[in-house]
Write a protein that holds these residues in place. Structure first.
Motif, PDB file in Angstrom:
ATOM      1  N   ALA A 181    -117.388   8.233  38.425  1.00 14.86           N
ATOM      2  CA  ALA A 181    -116.922   7.681  39.414  1.00 14.86           C
ATOM      3  C   ALA A 181    -116.361   6.108  39.079  1.00 14.86           C
ATOM      4  CB  ALA A 181    -117.827   7.484  40.542  1.00 14.86           C
ATOM      5  N   ARG A 182    -117.249   5.559  38.106  1.00 14.01           N
ATOM      6  CA  ARG A 182    -116.703   4.038  37.659  1.00 14.01           C
ATOM      7  C   ARG A 182    -115.509   4.076  36.898  1.00 14.01           C
ATOM      8  NH1 ARG A 182    -122.683   4.247  36.447  1.00 14.01           N
ATOM      9  NH2 ARG A 182    -123.893   3.230  37.803  1.00 14.01           N
ATOM     10  N   LYS A 183    -115.014   5.101  36.316  1.00 16.38           N
ATOM     11  CA  LYS A 183    -113.822   5.193  35.623  1.00 16.38           C
ATOM     12  C   LYS A 183    -112.494   5.258  36.703  1.00 16.38           C
ATOM     13  CE  LYS A 183    -115.714   7.841  31.869  1.00 16.38           C
ATOM     14  NZ  LYS A 183    -115.593   9.104  31.162  1.00 16.38           N
ATOM     15  N   VAL A 184    -112.983   5.626  38.133  1.00 16.29           N
ATOM     16  CA  VAL A 184    -111.893   5.815  38.940  1.00 16.29           C
ATOM     17  C   VAL A 184    -111.903   4.937  40.257  1.00 16.29           C
ATOM     18  CG1 VAL A 184    -110.908   7.609  40.487  1.00 16.29           C
ATOM     19  CG2 VAL A 184    -111.943   8.322  38.420  1.00 16.29           C
ATOM     20  N   TYR A 185    -113.070   4.437  40.726  1.00 15.27           N
ATOM     21  CA  TYR A 185    -113.137   3.820  42.072  1.00 15.27           C
ATOM     22  C   TYR A 185    -113.453   2.361  41.931  1.00 15.27           C
ATOM     23  CZ  TYR A 185    -113.625   8.637  43.918  1.00 15.27           C
ATOM     24  OH  TYR A 185    -113.270   9.922  44.262  1.00 15.27           O
ATOM     25  N   SER A 186    -113.054   1.525  42.978  1.00 14.89           N
ATOM     26  CA  SER A 186    -113.083   0.091  42.769  1.00 14.89           C
ATOM     27  C   SER A 186    -114.592  -0.368  43.315  1.00 14.89           C
ATOM     28  CB  SER A 186    -112.365  -0.390  43.881  1.00 14.89           C
ATOM     29  OG  SER A 186    -112.733   0.051  45.417  1.00 14.89           O
ATOM     30  N   PRO A 187    -114.922  -1.591  42.725  1.00 10.61           N
ATOM     31  CA  PRO A 187    -116.159  -2.037  43.032  1.00 10.61           C
ATOM     32  C   PRO A 187    -116.478  -1.913  44.765  1.00 10.61           C
ATOM     33  CG  PRO A 187    -115.155  -3.638  41.763  1.00 10.61           C
ATOM     34  CD  PRO A 187    -113.991  -2.568  42.108  1.00 10.61           C
ATOM     35  N   SER A 188    -115.802  -2.130  45.379  1.00 14.41           N
ATOM     36  CA  SER A 188    -116.186  -1.847  46.898  1.00 14.41           C
ATOM     37  C   SER A 188    -116.631  -0.541  47.157  1.00 14.41           C
ATOM     38  CB  SER A 188    -114.959  -2.395  47.869  1.00 14.41           C
ATOM     39  OG  SER A 188    -114.728  -3.680  47.602  1.00 14.41           O
ATOM     40  N   GLU A 189    -115.947   0.398  46.635  1.00 17.94           N
ATOM     41  CA  GLU A 189    -116.318   1.904  46.761  1.00 17.94           C
ATOM     42  C   GLU A 189    -117.642   2.296  45.868  1.00 17.94           C
ATOM     43  OE1 GLU A 189    -112.439   4.517  46.809  1.00 17.94           O
ATOM     44  OE2 GLU A 189    -112.200   2.674  45.403  1.00 17.94           O
ATOM     45  N   LEU A 190    -117.808   1.764  44.769  1.00 19.82           N
ATOM     46  CA  LEU A 190    -119.031   2.194  43.996  1.00 19.82           C
ATOM     47  C   LEU A 190    -120.113   1.414  44.466  1.00 19.82           C
ATOM     48  CD1 LEU A 190    -117.320   1.327  40.271  1.00 19.82           C
ATOM     49  CD2 LEU A 190    -118.074   3.509  41.304  1.00 19.82           C
ATOM     50  N   ALA A 191    -120.226   0.415  45.352  1.00 22.29           N
ATOM     51  CA  ALA A 191    -121.277  -0.317  45.958  1.00 22.29           C
ATOM     52  C   ALA A 191    -121.942   0.701  46.897  1.00 22.29           C
ATOM     53  CB  ALA A 191    -120.927  -1.663  46.946  1.00 22.29           C
ATOM     54  N   GLY A 192    -121.343   1.445  47.622  1.00 23.53           N
ATOM     55  CA  GLY A 192    -122.056   2.729  48.332  1.00 23.53           C
ATOM     56  C   GLY A 192    -122.414   3.815  47.331  1.00 23.53           C
ATOM     57  N   MET A 193    -121.521   4.151  46.453  1.00 20.72           N
ATOM     58  CA  MET A 193    -121.797   5.317  45.576  1.00 20.72           C
ATOM     59  C   MET A 193    -123.176   5.226  44.918  1.00 20.72           C
ATOM     60  SD  MET A 193    -117.832   6.293  44.457  1.00 20.72           S
ATOM     61  CE  MET A 193    -116.779   6.892  45.723  1.00 20.72           C
ATOM     62  N   GLU A 194    -123.191   4.014  44.575  1.00 20.43           N
ATOM     63  CA  GLU A 194    -124.200   3.694  43.411  1.00 20.43           C
ATOM     64  C   GLU A 194    -125.645   3.876  44.252  1.00 20.43           C
ATOM     65  OE1 GLU A 194    -123.330  -0.107  41.674  1.00 20.43           O
ATOM     66  OE2 GLU A 194    -122.130   0.989  40.325  1.00 20.43           O
ATOM     67  N   ALA A 195    -125.408   3.692  45.666  1.00 20.72           N
ATOM     68  CA  ALA A 195    -126.739   3.835  46.291  1.00 20.72           C
ATOM     69  C   ALA A 195    -126.740   5.488  47.023  1.00 20.72           C
ATOM     70  CB  ALA A 195    -126.415   2.724  47.533  1.00 20.72           C
ATOM     71  N   GLY A 196    -125.859   6.021  46.483  1.00 23.66           N
ATOM     72  CA  GLY A 196    -126.044   7.634  46.580  1.00 23.66           C
ATOM     73  C   GLY A 196    -125.163   7.725  48.119  1.00 23.66           C
ATOM     74  N   LEU A 197    -124.462   7.066  48.642  1.00 27.07           N
ATOM     75  CA  LEU A 197    -123.645   7.115  49.908  1.00 27.07           C
ATOM     76  C   LEU A 197    -122.065   7.037  49.836  1.00 27.07           C
ATOM     77  CD1 LEU A 197    -126.201   5.877  52.553  1.00 27.07           C
ATOM     78  CD2 LEU A 197    -125.692   8.127  52.276  1.00 27.07           C
ATOM     79  N   VAL A 198    -121.336   7.743  50.580  1.00 23.48           N
ATOM     80  CA  VAL A 198    -119.811   7.339  50.650  1.00 23.48           C
ATOM     81  C   VAL A 198    -119.364   7.477  52.160  1.00 23.48           C
ATOM     82  CG1 VAL A 198    -119.170   9.637  50.086  1.00 23.48           C
ATOM     83  CG2 VAL A 198    -117.483   7.871  49.546  1.00 23.48           C
ATOM     84  N   ALA A 199    -118.527   6.340  52.542  1.00 24.04           N
ATOM     85  CA  ALA A 199    -117.734   6.406  53.801  1.00 24.04           C
ATOM     86  C   ALA A 199    -116.822   6.911  54.088  1.00 24.04           C
ATOM     87  CB  ALA A 199    -118.338   5.155  54.643  1.00 24.04           C
ATOM     88  N   LEU A 200    -116.162   7.877  54.479  1.00 25.05           N
ATOM     89  CA  LEU A 200    -114.886   8.597  54.406  1.00 25.05           C
ATOM     90  C   LEU A 200    -114.001   8.256  55.699  1.00 25.05           C
ATOM     91  CD1 LEU A 200    -115.512  11.711  52.414  1.00 25.05           C
ATOM     92  CD2 LEU A 200    -114.763   9.594  51.556  1.00 25.05           C
ATOM     93  N   TYR A 201    -112.857   8.007  55.783  1.00 19.98           N
ATOM     94  CA  TYR A 201    -111.981   7.702  57.029  1.00 19.98           C
ATOM     95  C   TYR A 201    -111.696   9.241  57.305  1.00 19.98           C
ATOM     96  CZ  TYR A 201    -108.622   5.813  59.927  1.00 19.98           C
ATOM     97  OH  TYR A 201    -107.776   5.448  61.004  1.00 19.98           O
ATOM     98  N   GLN A 202    -111.947   9.424  58.780  1.00 21.08           N
ATOM     99  CA  GLN A 202    -111.846  10.744  59.297  1.00 21.08           C
ATOM    100  C   GLN A 202    -110.180  11.283  59.145  1.00 21.08           C
ATOM    101  OE1 GLN A 202    -113.232  10.392  63.453  1.00 21.08           O
ATOM    102  NE2 GLN A 202    -110.960   9.567  64.124  1.00 21.08           N
ATOM    103  N   LYS A 203    -109.368  10.466  58.906  1.00 20.43           N
ATOM    104  CA  LYS A 203    -108.222  10.987  59.312  1.00 20.43           C
ATOM    105  C   LYS A 203    -107.443  11.325  57.877  1.00 20.43           C
ATOM    106  CE  LYS A 203    -104.880   7.714  59.426  1.00 20.43           C
ATOM    107  NZ  LYS A 203    -103.943   6.394  59.929  1.00 20.43           N
ATOM    108  N   CYS A 204    -106.752  12.741  58.105  1.00 24.61           N
ATOM    109  CA  CYS A 204    -105.910  13.282  57.115  1.00 24.61           C
ATOM    110  C   CYS A 204    -104.854  12.404  56.363  1.00 24.61           C
ATOM    111  CB  CYS A 204    -105.765  14.768  57.126  1.00 24.61           C
ATOM    112  SG  CYS A 204    -104.848  15.482  55.963  1.00 24.61           S
TER     113      CYS A 204
END
Length: 290
Positions: A181-204
């Motif tokens: 994930a650290r190779k792909v995602y931004s710091p704003s995304e990694l902040a949640g991923m490193e805590a074990g969670l990810v918040a996804l927008y519901q819209k396709c």
């Protein structure tokens, strides 16, 4: 601020138009211009049996000239009609409400009332536009809850937790996939991923349909056109141009905070940091064919 400027311009234009209309009507009322045609003068002279009046002295053509001619005629006349005796009439003071309003007064009061109504409608709209909005709901920063409690709720909901206030899905991000994930995602995304969670927008990201979860495959599967995504929102099949968009995340103390005002575009096609394949039958068939 553009809406405020547009509303102010509309009010000023309407006020200027009303003032111009009032001025024009006032001028028209003060100037009564009229002309008699030559044929009309000839017929009038013929009916009286006299000769046509010379053209050297035309009849008064404006209201002011008529008033001056009338005053001159009165000064040149020496015969005054004697007024007959009349009985005295008791004077009654006029009612202020029944005296009437002159045209100019009516127009002036109408203009003032129009400005008052315009300002009365503009001021609340401007205040509502400039007033700071609330700090909760979609488009704002939301404190979703404690990290440990959210992970428990995700597990109790078979791997997917829907949070309607933020129009988001919350899922767990496996710790073993953080290096990818650290190779792909931004710091704003990694902040949640490193805590074990990810918040996804519901819209396709294909055409904007709300994407539901599929409990059997453990993927997100869009019922509109068959796009499919793994549990962390990376695209697996279908016509979508990328993975599910996600929000900027942060951990404040032990609280998982999601900024729904910052939407980050989903990962590119081919991104697969977790390596998760379908864990059972798909809820939507034919997604890979699009």
């Amino acid at each position: 601020m553009s809406l405020v400027i547009v509303l102010a311009i509309i009010v000023l234009v309407l006020g200027a138009a009303a003032a111009l209309f009032a001025t024009q009507r006032s001028r028209d009322s003060q100037r009564a211009v009229g002309f008699l045609a030559r044929e009309t003068k000839s017929r009038d002279t013929a009916r009286r049996g006299g000769a046509a009046a010379p053209e050297a002295d035309p009849a008064p053509s404006t209201g002011k000239e008529v008033e001056l001619a009338t005053a001159e005629a009165r000064r040149g006349s020496s015969e005054l009609a004697a007024a007959g005796p009349t009985a005295p009439v008791e004077w009654v003071p006029p009612d202020e409400d029944s005296r009437g309003v002159a045209r100019r007064q009516f127009m002036n009061r109408g203009i003032i009332a129009g400005f008052g109504l315009g300002i009365g409608g503009f001021a609340p709209a401007a205040l509502a536009f400039l007033w700071p909005q609330g700090t909760s709901g979609f488009g704002s920063k939301i404190s979703v809850g404690k990290v440990s409690e959210l992970k428990n709720q995700v597990g109790q909901n078979n791997g997917f937790l829907y949070y309607p206030e933020g129009r988001m899905w919350i899922t767990e991000f496996p710790a073993a996939s953080l290096d990818n994930a650290r190779k792909v995602y931004s710091p704003s995304e990694l902040a949640g991923m490193e805590a074990g969670l990810v918040a996804l927008y519901q819209k396709c990201p294909h055409l904007g349909c709300r994407v539901p979860e599929c409990a059997t495959s453990q993927w997100f599967e869009c019922g509109c056109h068959g796009s499919q995504y793994n549990r962390v929102g990376e695209k697996k099949a279908g016509p979508a141009p990328r993975g599910l968009d996600r929000f900027a995340m942060a951990i404040e103390g032990d609280t998982f905070t999601v900024n729904t005002g910052i939407i980050i575009q989903g990962p590119a096609i081919g991104t697969n940091t977790t390596g998760q394949e379908a864990e059972g039958p798909h809820c939507i068939s034919g997604g890979a064919a699009h």
